[in-house]
Design an enzyme around this catalytic site. Structure first.
Site, PDB file in Angstrom:
ATOM      1  N   ASP A 183     -24.439  55.454  18.511  1.00 12.76           N
ATOM      2  CA  ASP A 183     -23.894  56.755  18.657  1.00 12.76           C
ATOM      3  C   ASP A 183     -22.748  56.473  19.713  1.00 12.76           C
ATOM      4  O   ASP A 183     -22.414  57.543  20.655  1.00 12.76           O
ATOM      5  CB  ASP A 183     -25.186  57.515  19.391  1.00 12.76           C
ATOM      6  CG  ASP A 183     -26.266  57.665  18.365  1.00 12.76           C
ATOM      7  OD1 ASP A 183     -26.239  57.719  17.141  1.00 12.76           O
ATOM      8  OD2 ASP A 183     -27.504  57.641  18.843  1.00 12.76           O
ATOM      9  N   ARG A 224     -31.415  41.980   6.931  1.00 13.37           N
ATOM     10  CA  ARG A 224     -30.639  43.191   7.200  1.00 13.37           C
ATOM     11  C   ARG A 224     -29.296  43.092   6.500  1.00 13.37           C
ATOM     12  O   ARG A 224     -28.753  44.054   6.161  1.00 13.37           O
ATOM     13  CB  ARG A 224     -30.613  43.630   8.726  1.00 13.37           C
ATOM     14  CG  ARG A 224     -31.928  44.412   9.381  1.00 13.37           C
ATOM     15  CD  ARG A 224     -31.949  45.712   8.772  1.00 13.37           C
ATOM     16  NE  ARG A 224     -31.135  46.813   9.377  1.00 13.37           N
ATOM     17  CZ  ARG A 224     -31.770  47.531  10.194  1.00 13.37           C
ATOM     18  NH1 ARG A 224     -33.052  47.458  10.394  1.00 13.37           N
ATOM     19  NH2 ARG A 224     -30.833  48.450  10.796  1.00 13.37           N
ATOM     20  N   GLY A 272     -21.444  50.520  17.301  1.00 12.18           N
ATOM     21  CA  GLY A 272     -22.430  50.986  18.530  1.00 12.18           C
ATOM     22  C   GLY A 272     -23.646  51.880  18.160  1.00 12.18           C
ATOM     23  O   GLY A 272     -23.472  52.257  16.953  1.00 12.18           O
ATOM     24  N   ASN A 291     -21.813  60.647  11.627  1.00 13.57           N
ATOM     25  CA  ASN A 291     -23.337  60.589  11.805  1.00 13.57           C
ATOM     26  C   ASN A 291     -23.520  61.797  12.843  1.00 13.57           C
ATOM     27  O   ASN A 291     -22.509  62.207  13.519  1.00 13.57           O
ATOM     28  CB  ASN A 291     -23.616  59.336  12.605  1.00 13.57           C
ATOM     29  CG  ASN A 291     -25.265  59.452  12.648  1.00 13.57           C
ATOM     30  OD1 ASN A 291     -26.032  60.336  12.075  1.00 13.57           O
ATOM     31  ND2 ASN A 291     -25.624  58.382  13.157  1.00 13.57           N
ATOM     32  N   THR A 292     -24.568  62.344  12.748  1.00 14.61           N
ATOM     33  CA  THR A 292     -24.810  63.601  13.457  1.00 14.61           C
ATOM     34  C   THR A 292     -26.100  63.002  14.668  1.00 14.61           C
ATOM     35  O   THR A 292     -27.009  62.530  14.356  1.00 14.61           O
ATOM     36  CB  THR A 292     -25.109  64.935  12.880  1.00 14.61           C
ATOM     37  OG1 THR A 292     -25.718  65.897  13.971  1.00 14.61           O
ATOM     38  CG2 THR A 292     -26.255  64.563  11.748  1.00 14.61           C
ATOM     39  N   HIS A 293     -25.823  63.473  15.649  1.00 14.79           N
ATOM     40  CA  HIS A 293     -26.805  62.943  16.940  1.00 14.79           C
ATOM     41  C   HIS A 293     -27.306  64.450  17.804  1.00 14.79           C
ATOM     42  O   HIS A 293     -26.268  64.870  18.137  1.00 14.79           O
ATOM     43  CB  HIS A 293     -26.012  61.925  17.724  1.00 14.79           C
ATOM     44  CG  HIS A 293     -27.107  61.408  19.007  1.00 14.79           C
ATOM     45  ND1 HIS A 293     -28.208  60.720  18.671  1.00 14.79           N
ATOM     46  CD2 HIS A 293     -26.829  61.767  20.201  1.00 14.79           C
ATOM     47  CE1 HIS A 293     -28.731  60.628  19.741  1.00 14.79           C
ATOM     48  NE2 HIS A 293     -27.908  61.058  20.999  1.00 14.79           N
TER      49      HIS A 293
HETATM   50  C1  GAR Z   1     -31.327  65.572  13.423  1.00 19.54           C
HETATM   51  O1  GAR Z   1     -31.281  66.309  14.490  1.00 19.54           O
HETATM   52  C2  GAR Z   1     -30.558  64.316  13.630  1.00 19.54           C
HETATM   53  O2  GAR Z   1     -29.353  64.431  14.426  1.00 19.54           O
HETATM   54  C3  GAR Z   1     -31.512  63.332  14.164  1.00 19.54           C
HETATM   55  O3  GAR Z   1     -32.863  63.439  13.312  1.00 19.54           O
HETATM   56  C4  GAR Z   1     -32.747  64.757  13.044  1.00 19.54           C
HETATM   57  C5  GAR Z   1     -32.930  64.695  11.643  1.00 19.54           C
HETATM   58  O4  GAR Z   1     -33.037  66.101  11.014  1.00 19.54           O
HETATM   59  N1  GAR Z   1     -31.038  62.059  14.136  1.00 19.54           N
HETATM   60  C6  GAR Z   1     -30.887  61.239  15.298  1.00 19.54           C
HETATM   61  O5  GAR Z   1     -31.838  61.436  16.364  1.00 19.54           O
HETATM   62  C7  GAR Z   1     -30.255  59.859  15.007  1.00 19.54           C
HETATM   63  N2  GAR Z   1     -30.458  59.275  16.436  1.00 19.54           N
HETATM   64  P1  GAR Z   1     -33.072  66.463   9.693  1.00 19.54           P
HETATM   65  O6  GAR Z   1     -33.807  65.344   8.566  1.00 19.54           O
HETATM   66  O7  GAR Z   1     -33.844  67.930   9.383  1.00 19.54           O
HETATM   67  O8  GAR Z   1     -31.722  66.648   9.224  1.00 19.54           O
END
Ligand code: GAR
Length: 193
Positions: free
Chosen positions: A138, A58, A136, A100-102
């Site tokens: 998220d 990794r 961490g 990042n989006t969660h």
């Molecule tokens: C999104 O909802 C994102 O927040 C989530 O995966 C989806 C991707 O959608 N990510 C996580 O859960 C990370 N912990 P997309 O490929 O259509 O953008």
């Protein structure tokens, strides 16, 4: 990225308008042949793939990711649906300018199953969070959040789809503001402009 790249598509669409003020200079993924890469290719954005199994460990993958991203000299790195944790080499170089989006309201329900965990807990409101990536899961400083109601009868897919509508809006709005106006972080508090 690992999903279908709808967050990426929202950013690609927004960047089509010069007034948005941001441009996507490259799209990377940890696996080939995913819809997000196809979306980037259709928009004539350069792509790259770095697969973890192609590296001895990794750490080596993380160093290669940092190197590769560095070649593009980005002002901001957006992990949109990227389901891998970046490591120390990446964070030491891009940690303060990677978001990042969660699909949950942090600090609730971190990890891979935000919508499922929120449903299982029985919350009435959940949502999405854009945060600056730290080591961490998220846990980084929060840049933006949107609330989304949990409706009677929601299953994981329906809830996640409703969250993703809010998530795309949050992402486009906030990334644009970050690029146009800049940001600062003091004691976890993120200020735009
Ligand atoms: C999104 O909802 C994102 O927040 C989530 O995966 C989806 C991707 O959608 N990510 C996580 O859960 C990370 N912990 P997309 O490929 O259509 O953008």
């Amino acid at each position: 990225m690992s999903g279908t790249g709808t967050n990426l598509q929202a950013l690609l669409d927004a960047c089509g308008d010069p007034a948005y003020g941001a441009a996507i200079i490259a799209v990377g993924a940890d696996r080939p042949e995913i819809e997000g890469l196809a979306r980037a290719e259709r928009a004539a954005v350069p792509t790259f793939v770095l697969r973890v199994p192609d590296f001895p460990d990794r750490e080596a993958w993380d160093r290669a990711l940092a190197e590769r991203v560095g070649e593009y000299q980005p002002d901001l790195v957006v992990l949109a649906g990227f389901m891998k944790l970046v490591g120390p080499a990446f964070l030491s170089r891009f940690g303060e300018r990677t978001v990042n989006t969660h699909p949950a309201l942090s600090p609730s329900f971190p990890g891979m199953h935000g919508p499922r965990d929120a449903l299982a807990y029985g919350v009435k409101v959940t949502g999405c969070t854009l945060f600056i990536v730290d080591k961490g899961v998220d846990t980084g400083p929060i840049v933006a959040q949107r609330a989304v109601p949990v409706l009677d009868g929601d299953d994981e897919a329906a809830l996640h789809e409703r969250i993703k509508v809010a998530e795309r809006d949050m992402l486009v709005d906030t990334v644009g503001r970050m690029i146009r106006a800049g940001w600062s972080v003091t004691d976890r508090k993120v200020t735009l402009g």
